[in-house]
Design a protein around this motif. Structure first.
Motif, PDB file in Angstrom:
ATOM      1  N   LYS A 144      -8.568 -24.043  29.539  1.00 32.33           N
ATOM      2  CA  LYS A 144      -9.938 -23.806  29.985  1.00 32.33           C
ATOM      3  C   LYS A 144     -10.927 -24.368  28.977  1.00 32.33           C
ATOM      4  O   LYS A 144     -11.944 -24.968  29.342  1.00 32.33           O
ATOM      5  N   THR A 145     -10.618 -24.211  27.703  1.00 34.55           N
ATOM      6  CA  THR A 145     -11.502 -24.750  26.674  1.00 34.55           C
ATOM      7  C   THR A 145     -11.549 -26.272  26.744  1.00 34.55           C
ATOM      8  O   THR A 145     -12.609 -26.884  26.598  1.00 34.55           O
ATOM      9  N   LYS A 146     -10.403 -26.903  26.976  1.00 32.91           N
ATOM     10  CA  LYS A 146     -10.375 -28.358  27.100  1.00 32.91           C
ATOM     11  C   LYS A 146     -11.191 -28.817  28.305  1.00 32.91           C
ATOM     12  O   LYS A 146     -11.916 -29.811  28.244  1.00 32.91           O
ATOM     13  N   GLU A 147     -11.062 -28.091  29.413  1.00 35.32           N
ATOM     14  CA  GLU A 147     -11.837 -28.449  30.600  1.00 35.32           C
ATOM     15  C   GLU A 147     -13.338 -28.300  30.337  1.00 35.32           C
ATOM     16  O   GLU A 147     -14.140 -29.128  30.778  1.00 35.32           O
ATOM     17  N   ALA A 150     -14.387 -31.242  28.269  1.00 37.04           N
ATOM     18  CA  ALA A 150     -14.452 -32.455  29.086  1.00 37.04           C
ATOM     19  C   ALA A 150     -15.702 -32.456  29.968  1.00 37.04           C
ATOM     20  O   ALA A 150     -16.370 -33.490  30.119  1.00 37.04           O
ATOM     21  N   ALA A 151     -16.021 -31.291  30.538  1.00 38.42           N
ATOM     22  CA  ALA A 151     -17.227 -31.204  31.373  1.00 38.42           C
ATOM     23  C   ALA A 151     -18.483 -31.453  30.541  1.00 38.42           C
ATOM     24  O   ALA A 151     -19.412 -32.150  30.978  1.00 38.42           O
ATOM     25  N   GLU A 152     -18.520 -30.898  29.334  1.00 35.49           N
ATOM     26  CA  GLU A 152     -19.672 -31.130  28.462  1.00 35.49           C
ATOM     27  C   GLU A 152     -19.797 -32.605  28.088  1.00 35.49           C
ATOM     28  O   GLU A 152     -20.903 -33.158  28.044  1.00 35.49           O
ATOM     29  N   LYS A 153     -18.660 -33.262  27.835  1.00 31.33           N
ATOM     30  CA  LYS A 153     -18.698 -34.692  27.513  1.00 31.33           C
ATOM     31  C   LYS A 153     -19.221 -35.505  28.693  1.00 31.33           C
ATOM     32  O   LYS A 153     -20.003 -36.444  28.519  1.00 31.33           O
ATOM     33  N   ALA A 157     -22.501 -37.792  28.666  1.00 35.23           N
ATOM     34  CA  ALA A 157     -22.423 -39.214  29.006  1.00 35.23           C
ATOM     35  C   ALA A 157     -23.407 -39.562  30.122  1.00 35.23           C
ATOM     36  O   ALA A 157     -24.071 -40.607  30.082  1.00 35.23           O
ATOM     37  N   ALA A 158     -23.519 -38.682  31.122  1.00 35.48           N
ATOM     38  CA  ALA A 158     -24.467 -38.926  32.208  1.00 35.48           C
ATOM     39  C   ALA A 158     -25.905 -38.918  31.692  1.00 35.48           C
ATOM     40  O   ALA A 158     -26.726 -39.764  32.075  1.00 35.48           O
TER      41      ALA A 158
END
Length: 210
Positions: A144-147, A150-153, A157-158
């Motif tokens: 969950k932390t990795k997800e 990844a969502a924050e990255k 990026a957007a």
């Protein structure tokens, strides 16, 4: 170098009349820290410890609520064995009450088997099954932390791409447009004659005059 007088009073007594200067390392700062500076104590207070324990219990309760029964083959196998042992213990308990009046020896043997089965069930529950549950919960928490990372990255990026596009658009708007060059006609640029054509006309005019 002059020699000190041995008859001086300070050399006649054994008392130490002078004073030694204290080391700078032993001196305490006289000024207090500024009001904006927060001095964090090295040891945690009772309130902080209680808050940390409460947060840890809440985290464990949340993980137990979501992932109490991991859907893994090993966990299902151990849980099935646990249920079989508990069922056998219940059957032996009921049977021991029925055969108590018939044979006390058989009843005692059944009670011993019941205790043995209960010990095996406790061992499976608190050592094997709990270990699998904790490892699965830790894996899901890290996933969950990795997800989340990844969502924050992706969001960053957007935002970065959007900012670059806005800067590019501003650069395009600030750049002055060059005037469109007029197409050259048959006699040079538009209706005006070029220098070479003018020279040819002047030469032709001089020849006509001659």
């Amino acid at each position: 170098m002059s020699q000190r007088n041995p008859m001086n009073d300070r050399y006649q007594t054994d008392e130490h009349r002078g004073q030694t200067r204290k080391s700078a390392a032993t001196l305490k700062p006289k000024t207090k820290p500024a009001s904006t500076v927060r001095v964090q104590p090295a040891t945690k207070t009772k309130q902080q410890k209680k808050a940390e324990k409460k947060a840890e219990r809440a985290r464990r309760a949340e993980l137990d609520r979501k992932y109490y029964n991991p859907p893994t083959k090993e966990y299902k196998r151990l849980r099935t064995i646990w249920w079989v042992i508990m069922g056998a213990a219940v059957v032996l308990i009921a049977t021991s009450f029925l055969v108590r009046n018939v044979s006390e020896t058989v009843s005692f043997v059944m009670l011993a088997l019941i205790y043995a089965l209960m010990l095996v069930a406790l061992y499976l529950e608190f050592f094997k099954i709990r270990k699998l549950r904790k490892s699965y919960q830790a894996g899901m928490a890290s996933k969950k932390t990795k997800e989340q990372r990844a969502a924050e990255k992706e969001i960053k990026a957007a935002q970065r791409t959007k900012k670059q596009e806005a800067e590019k658009q501003e650069t395009v708007e600030e750049t002055p447009e060059k005037p469109a060059s007029k197409p050259r006609g048959l006699f040079g640029s538009g209706f005006r004659l070029s220098n070479r054509e003018k020279a040819k006309e002047e030469k032709a005019t001089e020849q006509d005059k001659n």
